[in-house]
Design a protein around this motif. Structure first.
Motif, PDB file in Angstrom:
ATOM      1  N   UNK A 182       0.860  -1.169   0.000  1.00 56.98           N
ATOM      2  CA  UNK A 182       0.000   0.000   0.000  1.00 56.98           C
ATOM      3  C   UNK A 182       0.906   1.231   0.000  1.00 56.98           C
ATOM      4  N   UNK A 183       0.781   2.094  -1.006  1.00 55.97           N
ATOM      5  CA  UNK A 183       1.706   3.211  -1.213  1.00 55.97           C
ATOM      6  C   UNK A 183       1.934   4.097   0.015  1.00 55.97           C
ATOM      7  N   UNK A 184       0.914   4.506   0.775  1.00 50.08           N
ATOM      8  CA  UNK A 184       1.181   5.363   1.938  1.00 50.08           C
ATOM      9  C   UNK A 184       2.088   4.722   2.996  1.00 50.08           C
ATOM     10  N   UNK A 185       2.169   3.388   3.018  1.00 50.09           N
ATOM     11  CA  UNK A 185       3.040   2.731   3.987  1.00 50.09           C
ATOM     12  C   UNK A 185       4.518   2.991   3.694  1.00 50.09           C
ATOM     13  N   UNK A 186       4.820   3.449   2.503  1.00 50.34           N
ATOM     14  CA  UNK A 186       6.216   3.751   2.159  1.00 50.34           C
ATOM     15  C   UNK A 186       6.745   4.954   2.916  1.00 50.34           C
ATOM     16  N   UNK A 197       0.689 -20.947  14.814  1.00 48.31           N
ATOM     17  CA  UNK A 197      -0.324 -20.284  13.999  1.00 48.31           C
ATOM     18  C   UNK A 197       0.266 -18.974  13.511  1.00 48.31           C
ATOM     19  N   UNK A 198       0.269 -18.786  12.195  1.00 52.19           N
ATOM     20  CA  UNK A 198       0.758 -17.546  11.586  1.00 52.19           C
ATOM     21  C   UNK A 198      -0.449 -16.686  11.245  1.00 52.19           C
ATOM     22  N   UNK A 199      -0.406 -15.416  11.655  1.00 54.66           N
ATOM     23  CA  UNK A 199      -1.489 -14.470  11.382  1.00 54.66           C
ATOM     24  C   UNK A 199      -0.879 -13.278  10.651  1.00 54.66           C
ATOM     25  N   UNK A 200      -1.370 -13.034   9.438  1.00 54.87           N
ATOM     26  CA  UNK A 200      -0.851 -11.949   8.611  1.00 54.87           C
ATOM     27  C   UNK A 200      -2.019 -11.096   8.135  1.00 54.87           C
ATOM     28  N   UNK A 201      -2.018  -9.833   8.549  1.00 56.34           N
ATOM     29  CA  UNK A 201      -3.088  -8.908   8.183  1.00 56.34           C
ATOM     30  C   UNK A 201      -2.577  -7.955   7.105  1.00 56.34           C
ATOM     31  N   UNK A 202      -3.186  -8.026   5.946  1.00 58.22           N
ATOM     32  CA  UNK A 202      -2.863  -7.092   4.869  1.00 58.22           C
ATOM     33  C   UNK A 202      -4.145  -6.376   4.471  1.00 58.22           C
ATOM     34  N   UNK A 203      -4.018  -5.352   3.651  1.00 59.00           N
ATOM     35  CA  UNK A 203      -5.183  -4.561   3.252  1.00 59.00           C
ATOM     36  C   UNK A 203      -6.302  -5.466   2.738  1.00 59.00           C
ATOM     37  N   UNK A 204      -7.436  -5.447   3.432  1.00 60.54           N
ATOM     38  CA  UNK A 204      -8.615  -6.162   2.967  1.00 60.54           C
ATOM     39  C   UNK A 204      -8.776  -7.593   3.430  1.00 60.54           C
ATOM     40  N   UNK A 259      10.502  -1.425   8.506  1.00 62.74           N
ATOM     41  CA  UNK A 259       9.394  -1.557   9.467  1.00 62.74           C
ATOM     42  C   UNK A 259       8.113  -0.985   8.870  1.00 62.74           C
ATOM     43  N   UNK A 260       7.659  -1.568   7.794  1.00 57.43           N
ATOM     44  CA  UNK A 260       6.435  -1.083   7.149  1.00 57.43           C
ATOM     45  C   UNK A 260       5.281  -2.064   7.269  1.00 57.43           C
ATOM     46  N   UNK A 261       5.574  -3.289   7.654  1.00 56.18           N
ATOM     47  CA  UNK A 261       4.536  -4.302   7.804  1.00 56.18           C
ATOM     48  C   UNK A 261       5.026  -5.319   8.832  1.00 56.18           C
ATOM     49  N   UNK A 262       4.086  -5.934   9.552  1.00 57.44           N
ATOM     50  CA  UNK A 262       4.457  -6.976  10.508  1.00 57.44           C
ATOM     51  C   UNK A 262       3.419  -8.091  10.498  1.00 57.44           C
ATOM     52  N   UNK A 263       3.851  -9.252  10.922  1.00 57.60           N
ATOM     53  CA  UNK A 263       2.972 -10.407  11.087  1.00 57.60           C
ATOM     54  C   UNK A 263       3.423 -11.151  12.329  1.00 57.60           C
ATOM     55  N   UNK A 264       2.617 -12.091  12.782  1.00 55.73           N
ATOM     56  CA  UNK A 264       2.931 -12.796  14.026  1.00 55.73           C
ATOM     57  C   UNK A 264       2.725 -14.296  13.867  1.00 55.73           C
TER      58      UNK A 264
END
Length: 130
Positions: free
Chosen positions: A24-28, A48-55, A34-39
């Motif tokens: 997502x461009x504004x995240x730049x 259990x891997x949980x990854x939240x992306x746009x939508x 450090x622009x995205x994270x997952x757990x």
């Protein structure tokens, strides 16, 4: 509380992975690396891997071999990993927060910190508390 309920409320090992790639461009505008994270959360004998992306939010259930391969793949993609522990579930006040990758990680860890909005702030907060 029976044995199964107590097992769900305890502290679990977690791995948070951070990356500098941004779909997502504004995240730049966020700090590089450090622009995205997952757990990933350990629920023996699985992770259990949980990854939240746009939508959407994607989940994966991995065994020990699978989590090793997953972490190697993340490292190959340039992710930086951090180890943490979840906190026991407590009753919290309801707060309307946007559902970002950081908020998903915070809720999974049991963090209730209104001052953490970006992946870098999350990294610093976890580093300080660990």
């Amino acid at each position: 509380m029976n044995k199964n309920e107590s097992a769900l409320t305890g502290r679990r090992l977690a791995i948070i992975a951070y990356t500098g790639t941004a779909a997502f461009a504004p995240l730049r505008l966020l700090r590089r690396r450090y622009r995205h994270c997952l757990i990933l959360v350990q629920v023996p004998p699985y992770w259990i891997a949980v990854d939240s992306v746009i939508g959407r939010i994607s989940y994966a259930v991995l065994d020990l071999q699978g989590v090793g391969e997953y972490l190697i793949a993340l490292h190959g993609l340039g992710y930086r990993c951090q180890v943490a522990r979840t906190r026991p579930v407590t009753v919290r006040r309801w707060r309307p927060m946007p559902l970002t990758c950081v908020e998903v990680v915070k809720r999974t860890l049991g963090m209730d910190d209104l001052g953490v909005w970006t992946p870098y702030q999350l990294f610093r907060r976890i580093k300080r508390t660990n």
